[in-house]
Design an enzyme around this catalytic site. Structure first.
Site, short mmCIF file in Angstrom:
data_model
loop_
_atom_site.label_atom_id
_atom_site.label_comp_id
_atom_site.label_asym_id
_atom_site.label_seq_id
_atom_site.Cartn_x
_atom_site.Cartn_y
_atom_site.Cartn_z
N ASP A 227 37.83 -23.26 -15.82
CA ASP A 227 37.20 -22.14 -16.51
C ASP A 227 37.38 -22.27 -18.02
O ASP A 227 38.44 -22.68 -18.50
CB ASP A 227 37.85 -20.84 -16.01
CG ASP A 227 37.27 -19.60 -16.66
OD1 ASP A 227 36.09 -19.31 -16.41
OD2 ASP A 227 37.99 -18.93 -17.43
N GLU A 299 33.67 -25.84 -16.99
CA GLU A 299 32.76 -24.84 -17.57
C GLU A 299 32.87 -24.94 -19.08
O GLU A 299 33.89 -24.57 -19.65
CB GLU A 299 33.14 -23.43 -17.13
CG GLU A 299 32.12 -22.41 -17.63
CD GLU A 299 32.72 -21.04 -17.95
OE1 GLU A 299 31.94 -20.08 -18.00
OE2 GLU A 299 33.93 -20.92 -18.17
C1 LIG Z 1 30.89 -18.52 -15.57
C2 LIG Z 1 32.31 -18.16 -15.72
O1 LIG Z 1 33.14 -18.66 -15.01
N1 LIG Z 1 32.63 -17.26 -16.62
C3 LIG Z 1 33.98 -16.83 -16.85
C4 LIG Z 1 34.52 -17.53 -18.03
O2 LIG Z 1 35.81 -17.11 -18.32
C5 LIG Z 1 35.91 -15.73 -18.59
C6 LIG Z 1 37.35 -15.49 -18.84
O3 LIG Z 1 38.13 -16.12 -17.88
C7 LIG Z 1 35.36 -14.89 -17.44
O4 LIG Z 1 35.29 -13.55 -17.83
C8 LIG Z 1 33.97 -15.34 -17.09
O5 LIG Z 1 33.50 -14.68 -15.96
#
Ligand SMILES: CC(=O)N[C@H]1CO[C@H](CO)[C@@H](O)[C@@H]1O
Ligand SMILES: *[C@@H]1O[C@H](CO)[C@@H](O)[C@H](O)[C@H]1NC(C)=O
Ligand SMILES: *[C@@H]1O[C@H](CO)[C@@H](O)[C@H](O)[C@H]1NC(C)=O
Ligand SMILES: *[C@@H]1O[C@H](CO)[C@@H](O)[C@H](O)[C@H]1NC(C)=O
Ligand SMILES: [Ca+2]
Ligand SMILES: [Ca+2]
Length: 568
Positions: A227, A299
């Site tokens: 993430d 991500e």
């Molecule tokens: C797409 C995704 O995973 N979004 C996450 C990215 O990280 C933030 C903080 O951990 C999350 O709020 C999101 O949902």
């Protein structure tokens, strides 16, 4: 010795005679069908209206049915649920909302029995402020003092008042620095106040995170989706101070994330080495324990050059699947030429340098395709991502054409991303067969009696059937030849018609034609061969099995997508 020699000779012969060098050097993740489950919304097993692990286990057979290779689960770990699990209080414990470690193990057993791979969400950037590590850090306990990013802040010379160390704005808006009364220092949080950032310059933090990875690897998981990768490191001056970020010009609201250009809080150089470190860890683990390749998905909303470095640099390997979000930026107005530009953005760098591709359809932070592009284009995008070479990443429910739901703030949730997180629509039954409870944590879509798995199984050209048909093509010899020279191509034949070709250049070829526009399109002389329709969407006037001589005229209806096959 002799038998060994004979054996290797035999193997050599097999390879030469088989001649199918193409599929033998494809690792499982390279053309995988990946599927994201948002655990709160997939299947509830105990009637509390929130999805859980036993529910997921019960539905794994469905993933097999639709041709999924691996599924990644949004976080299932202990959490106060301030950001629905992206605020983790214990990285090696299952949150009781989702079940127990025993439920997790049972899910793994079922997944292995079905031949499905399980990928977990890994959230390294921050923990919950309720994590034991943060509590220890607040109290400056031995070894935990530097676990998070603490700072005294600055004294304003005019007012004499204390101010945050820098002007940084958090992703969700508001300052990235929050004063902590107990510790009498500011702490950094790139996301919510309840999500303090870990200090990745601290080797002990990195060590703890490797232990987390090992814990789940030992329980059989096949990889991790990392993430918020770009946010892991922040820049710090040599004297320990933090530089302000410049104004970007993209927003007029000084409290908004877009107000600044994030040159000091995103994509810092050390991130690349961290990706290599984690991959090395997985490689070592595999060397020691055997089994299939463990994968890392990242991500990262970053430029393709950065993603390329995350993948590897020739001497080091990093994340196999730095997620490609380009197709998520398409809208209802996007033409076939726009689609080609989006594809090119990735391919010109990532395919050229690494022969790798992946295509993400959506996630829990983005409106569903039906809303982004229009309900009539859901199948078109599903066709495109599955017809392109590489891996596809489907967000749960996109395969049946789910749309965003208008939600109201409740005590459980008040998040502008709730609309794309509503319960999976399984059947035209109470709560869409998602839960037997009185209510569900978010409402079911009002369209669930039409758009659901059970109903769509019985409709020939439903989104679900189109999706399944596409997955079946992935194992054809033409689709498996994607790493051979000339194994695929894509182009805009007209402003609105996209063509993707997949071929083994010997005896099998597919042409995938997608009309993004609302006009009838006529295309002449595409090929001198006779093809056969093998897969058609609801807008097509053709039927599977019908022949098409592509030396003549081919007509595409508005929003039609068709797959044609030639075999020698
Ligand atoms: C797409 C995704 O995973 N979004 C996450 C990215 O990280 C933030 C903080 O951990 C999350 O709020 C999101 O949902
Ligand atoms: C996480 O939970 C496990 C099992 O309940 C426990 O042993 C461990 O100490 C916890 N770790 C943290 C950091 O709280
Ligand atoms: C992070 O930890 C390292 C090593 O323990 C330490 O030198 C550094 O000052 C810490 N960084 C911050 C911002 O606290
Ligand atoms: C790849 O990255 C590693 C670690 O950062 C570095 O030591 C190495 O020189 C790089 N290789 C190339 C070819 O750039
Ligand atoms: Ca439940
Ligand atoms: Ca960080």
């Amino acid at each position: 010795m002799l038998t060994r020699l004979l054996l290797s000779l035999a193997l050599l012969l097999l390879v030469v005679v088989g001649g199918d060098a193409a599929s033998s050097d494809i690792d499982w993740w390279e053309n995988a069908a990946l599927y994201q489950i948002y655990p709160r919304s997939f299947q509830d097993s105990d009637g509390d209206g929130i999805g859980d692990l036993q529910g997921i286990t019960r539905r794994l057979a469905y993933l097999k049915e639709i041709g999924i290779t691996a599924t990644w689960l949004s976080p299932i770990f202990s959490s106060p649920m301030s950001d629905f699990g992206y605020d983790i209080s214990n990285f090696t414990e299952i949150d009781q909302i989702f079940g127990t470690l025993a439920d997790f193990d049972a899910m793994m057993v079922q997944a292995k029995a079905l031949g499905l791979k399980i990928i977990l969400d890994f959230v390294p950037n921050h923990s919950s402020d309720e994590c034991e590590w943060f509590q220890k850090s607040v109290n400056r306990q031995d070894g935990y003092d530097d676990f998070y990013v603490w700072d005294d802040g600055k004294l304003n010379e005019q007012t004499g008042e204390r101010e945050p160390p820098s002007n940084w704005i958090s992703v969700f808006g508001g300052p990235q620095w929050t004063w902590h009364e107990t510790r009498q220092q500011y702490f950094l949080h790139q996301f919510q106040v309840k999500q303090p950032d870990l200090n990745f310059s601290n080797p002990m933090v990195r060590e703890h995170m490797l232990e987390v990875l090992e814990f789940w690897l030992d329980r059989g998981v096949d990889g991790f989706r990392i993430d918020a990768v770009p946010h892991i490191y922040e820049h710090r001056n040599a004297d320990g101070s933090y530089p302000d970020e410049p104004i970007s010009g993209w927003s007029i609201n000084p409290e908004a994330y877009d107000y600044h250009d994030h040159i000091y809080t995103k994509d810092q150089p050390a991130t690349v080495d961290l990706m290599y470190e984690w991959r090395d860890f997985l490689l070592e683990y595999q060397a020691k324990n055997g089994g299939d390749t463990r994968v890392l998905l990242a991500e990262a909303y970053s430029a393709v050059e950065t993603l390329s470095a995350y993948f590897g640099n020739g001497t080091r390997q990093g994340t196999q699947l730095p997620m490609n979000f380009q197709l998520m930026y398409l809208s209802g107005y996007s033409t076939a030429r726009d689609v080609v530009s989006s594809i090119d953005y990735w391919m010109n760098t990532m395919w050229e340098q690494h022969q790798t591709a992946n295509w993400v359809v959506g996630n829990h932070d983005t409106q569903r395709v039906a809303n982004r592009m229009g309900a009539h284009k859901v199948d078109l995008l599903n066709v495109i991502v599955n017809a392109l070479p590489g891996a596809s990443v489907t967000y749960y429910g996109e395969e049946i054409g789910m749309s965003n739901v208008e939600t109201e703030c409740t005590e459980i949730s008040c998040d502008d991303r709730d609309g794309e997180r509503t319960p999976m629509q399984w059947a035209p039954l109470k709560n869409g067969d998602f839960s037997s409870g009185e209510s569900t944590w978010l409402p079911l879509s009002p369209d669930y009696e039409r758009y659901n798995v059970r109903t769509e199984r019985g409709v020939a050209r439903s989104s679900l059937q189109v999706f399944k048909g596409l997955q079946q093509l992935k194992s054809s010899s033409a689709f498996l030849a994607f790493k051979e020279e000339g194994g695929f191509s894509y182009e805009a034949l007209t402003e609105q018609v996209l063509q993707i070709v997949r071929t083994n250049q010997r005896n099998e070829e597919y042409r995938i034609l997608v009309n993004m526009g609302n006009n009838i399109e006529r295309i002449r002389g595409l090929s001198n061969k006779v093809y056969e329709y093998v897969l058609v969407t609801a807008y097509s006037v053709h039927t599977p099995g019908e022949k098409a001589d592509l030396s003549g005229l081919l007509v595409l209806m508005p929003y039609e997508a068709s797959v044609l096959r030639w075999v020698a």
